[in-house]
Design a protein around this motif. Structure first.
Motif, PDB file in Angstrom:
ATOM      1  N   TRP A   1     -39.235  -5.312 -30.981  1.00 39.76           N
ATOM      2  CA  TRP A   1     -38.343  -5.472 -29.856  1.00 39.76           C
ATOM      3  C   TRP A   1     -38.612  -4.619 -28.836  1.00 39.76           C
ATOM      4  N   PRO A   2     -38.694  -5.263 -27.563  1.00 40.66           N
ATOM      5  CA  PRO A   2     -39.207  -4.488 -26.334  1.00 40.66           C
ATOM      6  C   PRO A   2     -38.229  -3.600 -25.788  1.00 40.66           C
ATOM      7  N   THR A   3     -36.892  -4.222 -26.099  1.00 43.45           N
ATOM      8  CA  THR A   3     -35.713  -3.288 -25.373  1.00 43.45           C
ATOM      9  C   THR A   3     -34.615  -3.353 -26.479  1.00 43.45           C
ATOM     10  N   VAL A   4     -34.055  -2.276 -26.194  1.00 44.80           N
ATOM     11  CA  VAL A   4     -32.554  -1.991 -26.997  1.00 44.80           C
ATOM     12  C   VAL A   4     -31.874  -3.151 -26.824  1.00 44.80           C
ATOM     13  N   GLY A   5     -31.705  -3.960 -25.924  1.00 42.68           N
ATOM     14  CA  GLY A   5     -30.916  -5.213 -25.847  1.00 42.68           C
ATOM     15  C   GLY A   5     -31.459  -6.333 -26.783  1.00 42.68           C
ATOM     16  N   ALA A   6     -32.919  -6.349 -26.784  1.00 36.81           N
ATOM     17  CA  ALA A   6     -33.311  -7.338 -27.540  1.00 36.81           C
ATOM     18  C   ALA A   6     -33.175  -7.404 -29.037  1.00 36.81           C
ATOM     19  N   TYR A   7     -32.998  -5.905 -29.708  1.00 31.95           N
ATOM     20  CA  TYR A   7     -32.885  -5.527 -30.818  1.00 31.95           C
ATOM     21  C   TYR A   7     -31.335  -6.029 -31.323  1.00 31.95           C
ATOM     22  N   MET A   8     -30.577  -5.611 -30.089  1.00 25.44           N
ATOM     23  CA  MET A   8     -28.928  -5.789 -30.817  1.00 25.44           C
ATOM     24  C   MET A   8     -28.793  -7.357 -30.572  1.00 25.44           C
ATOM     25  N   ALA A   9     -29.488  -8.027 -29.688  1.00 21.96           N
ATOM     26  CA  ALA A   9     -29.191  -9.322 -29.675  1.00 21.96           C
ATOM     27  C   ALA A   9     -29.550 -10.051 -30.917  1.00 21.96           C
ATOM     28  N   GLU A  10     -30.758  -9.579 -31.650  1.00 23.72           N
ATOM     29  CA  GLU A  10     -31.292 -10.004 -32.905  1.00 23.72           C
ATOM     30  C   GLU A  10     -30.120  -9.633 -34.008  1.00 23.72           C
ATOM     31  N   ARG A  11     -30.018  -8.377 -33.927  1.00 23.20           N
ATOM     32  CA  ARG A  11     -29.216  -8.027 -34.794  1.00 23.20           C
ATOM     33  C   ARG A  11     -27.776  -8.505 -35.038  1.00 23.20           C
ATOM     34  N   PHE A  12     -27.054  -8.762 -33.823  1.00 20.90           N
ATOM     35  CA  PHE A  12     -25.812  -9.620 -33.914  1.00 20.90           C
ATOM     36  C   PHE A  12     -25.988 -10.896 -33.342  1.00 20.90           C
ATOM     37  N   PHE A  13     -26.895 -11.484 -34.055  1.00 25.86           N
ATOM     38  CA  PHE A  13     -27.155 -13.080 -33.833  1.00 25.86           C
ATOM     39  C   PHE A  13     -26.050 -13.646 -33.775  1.00 25.86           C
ATOM     40  N   HIS A  14     -25.166 -13.472 -34.423  1.00 30.13           N
ATOM     41  CA  HIS A  14     -23.725 -14.583 -34.378  1.00 30.13           C
ATOM     42  C   HIS A  14     -23.159 -14.543 -33.016  1.00 30.13           C
ATOM     43  N   LEU A  15     -23.525 -13.490 -32.318  1.00 28.48           N
ATOM     44  CA  LEU A  15     -22.850 -13.267 -30.746  1.00 28.48           C
ATOM     45  C   LEU A  15     -23.750 -13.855 -29.723  1.00 28.48           C
ATOM     46  N   ASP A  16     -23.151 -14.537 -28.911  1.00 29.34           N
ATOM     47  CA  ASP A  16     -23.713 -15.140 -27.664  1.00 29.34           C
ATOM     48  C   ASP A  16     -24.623 -14.043 -26.989  1.00 29.34           C
ATOM     49  N   PRO A  17     -25.987 -14.234 -26.861  1.00 33.06           N
ATOM     50  CA  PRO A  17     -26.839 -12.905 -26.417  1.00 33.06           C
ATOM     51  C   PRO A  17     -26.438 -12.706 -25.063  1.00 33.06           C
ATOM     52  N   GLU A  18     -26.139 -13.717 -24.122  1.00 32.64           N
ATOM     53  CA  GLU A  18     -26.167 -13.219 -22.684  1.00 32.64           C
ATOM     54  C   GLU A  18     -24.734 -12.598 -22.555  1.00 32.64           C
ATOM     55  N   ARG A  19     -23.619 -12.777 -23.370  1.00 33.17           N
ATOM     56  CA  ARG A  19     -22.449 -12.052 -23.296  1.00 33.17           C
ATOM     57  C   ARG A  19     -22.671 -10.685 -23.582  1.00 33.17           C
ATOM     58  N   LEU A  20     -23.652 -10.360 -24.944  1.00 26.02           N
ATOM     59  CA  LEU A  20     -24.020  -9.127 -25.126  1.00 26.02           C
ATOM     60  C   LEU A  20     -24.645  -8.294 -24.042  1.00 26.02           C
ATOM     61  N   LEU A  21     -25.618  -9.043 -23.530  1.00 22.47           N
ATOM     62  CA  LEU A  21     -26.442  -8.314 -22.526  1.00 22.47           C
ATOM     63  C   LEU A  21     -25.554  -7.942 -21.269  1.00 22.47           C
ATOM     64  N   THR A  22     -24.710  -8.606 -21.096  1.00 28.29           N
ATOM     65  CA  THR A  22     -23.708  -8.579 -19.811  1.00 28.29           C
ATOM     66  C   THR A  22     -23.113  -7.152 -20.155  1.00 28.29           C
ATOM     67  N   ARG A  23     -22.813  -6.983 -21.256  1.00 30.96           N
ATOM     68  CA  ARG A  23     -22.315  -5.593 -21.573  1.00 30.96           C
ATOM     69  C   ARG A  23     -23.086  -4.294 -21.222  1.00 30.96           C
ATOM     70  N   PHE A  24     -24.251  -4.525 -21.146  1.00 27.49           N
ATOM     71  CA  PHE A  24     -25.261  -3.616 -20.765  1.00 27.49           C
ATOM     72  C   PHE A  24     -24.902  -3.309 -19.079  1.00 27.49           C
ATOM     73  N   ASP A  25     -24.951  -4.578 -18.575  1.00 26.08           N
ATOM     74  CA  ASP A  25     -24.839  -4.568 -17.097  1.00 26.08           C
ATOM     75  C   ASP A  25     -23.565  -3.904 -16.879  1.00 26.08           C
ATOM     76  N   ARG A  26     -22.365  -4.036 -17.447  1.00 24.26           N
ATOM     77  CA  ARG A  26     -21.110  -3.410 -17.138  1.00 24.26           C
ATOM     78  C   ARG A  26     -21.171  -1.818 -17.638  1.00 24.26           C
ATOM     79  N   GLY A  27     -22.491  -1.255 -18.146  1.00 28.63           N
ATOM     80  CA  GLY A  27     -22.465   0.071 -18.526  1.00 28.63           C
ATOM     81  C   GLY A  27     -21.377   0.413 -19.787  1.00 28.63           C
ATOM     82  N   GLU A  28     -21.364  -0.527 -20.726  1.00 24.04           N
ATOM     83  CA  GLU A  28     -20.391  -0.226 -21.880  1.00 24.04           C
ATOM     84  C   GLU A  28     -21.362   0.156 -23.028  1.00 24.04           C
TER      85      GLU A  28
END
Length: 312
Positions: free
Chosen positions: A24-51
């Motif tokens: 995985w190139p990024t932490v976000g890519a790892y988490m998107a695969e780890r939590f595959f049941h979640l919408d990946p863009e919604r997860l990455l938006t949490r990074f954008d919000r500093g969460e």
């Protein structure tokens, strides 16, 4: 490891251990695969919000490379919860210890589909104690006494009591009257009361039930005493010497006296919504110990009763 995020609305932040290397190139890519049941863009938006934050509290972004941080923290997004319509009661509170009386169906800590509907979160909010932490646990289906540590500075002293088996725990259970019950000579599976039952209990990964193995060296022990029986049910007092998962439920089931309304033992029933009119008939009744701070004896008794207990 202390969280960089404070308790929020009674709920602590979740800590996630990250691999330092991988595809995985990024932490976000790892988490998107780890939590595959979640919408990946919604997860990455949490990074954008500093969460999603690092150990020092600094926010990660969606391009943070894998390997820069070993742990991250974030708040779980609240699930849509079914309200547990029973209140938890505080029996004792001092500067170091809270003892609560937990109702059936309420989990000890947040997990799965329960967040606000957990004993820990309800008490943190009720008492405004963000550092409150359970010293031991009860199954969600079991009612009765639960102890919580108020301050991290004294938490270890109380936890050691349980690790060293220096807490006397007493439970009550109600079972259907066992087949072949003889009121003139009460016994369970041929063992006259009081019954000391031992077996080997093993928690299996990804299984909701434990496995009992009669061939292996016992690692669990319960003293079972008769309180009362009528022509319908058996009421027993249980004194566990060990604290294996589901121990009391497994031991009574093995003796032909499975606890009333138990969906796990002796037979695992299909998952179904909670039936609040049919709680598991198991109650954590008493706790006794010598306080590790003051040296004074402590004794706590539940105010709850089991609805199926026979009248005497």
């Amino acid at each position: 490891m202390a969280s960089p995020l404070p308790v929020r609305d009674g709920v602590g932040a979740t800590r996630l251990h990250l691999p330092l290397t991988g595809p995985w190139p990024t932490v976000g890519a790892y988490m998107a695969e780890r939590f595959f049941h979640l919408d990946p863009e919604r997860l990455l938006t949490r990074f954008d919000r500093g969460e999603i934050v690092a150990r020092d509290g600094s926010a990660l972004d969606r391009e943070t490379p894998l390997g820069v941080h070993e742990f991250v923290w974030y708040y779980r997004e609240p699930p849509i919860e079914r309200e547990i319509p029973f209140e938890i009661e505080v029996l004792h509170q001092d500067a170091d210890l809270v003892v609560a009386d937990k109702p059936h169906f309420l989990p000890t800590t947040p997990g799965g589909k329960y967040l606000q509907n957990s004993a820990l979160v309800r008490l943190r909010r009720l008492l405004d104690l963000p550092d409150l932490t359970p010293i031991h646990r009860l199954d969600r289906a079991t009612a009765g006494l639960l102890m919580f540590s108020v301050r991290p500075q004294t938490r270890g002293a109380y936890q050691l009591l349980f690790e060293r088996r220096q807490v006397e725990k007493v439970y009550e259970a109600v079972s259907a009257l066992p087949e072949g019950w003889d009121a003139a000579s009460p016994a369970l599976a041929g063992h006259p009361f009081p019954v000391v039952f031992r077996n080997h209990i093993e928690k299996l990964r990804a299984h909701v039930c434990v496995r009992a193995d009669a061939e292996r060296e016992p690692n669990s022990e319960t003293l079972i005493e008769l309180i009362h029986a009528d022509d319908r049910v058996l009421h027993t007092r249980l004194r566990p010497h060990s604290g294996r998962m589901h121990q009391l439920r497994v031991h009574l089931a093995a003796l032909g006296a499975g606890i009333l309304n138990d969906g796990f033992y002796p037979v695992l029933l299909p998952e179904a919504p909670d039936d609040f009119d049919r709680p598991l008939q198991l109650l954590a009744r008493e706790l006794r110990f010598v306080d590790p701070l003051s040296g004074a004896p402590r004794e706590f008794v539940t105010r709850r009763t089991l609805q199926e207990a026979p009248s005497r």
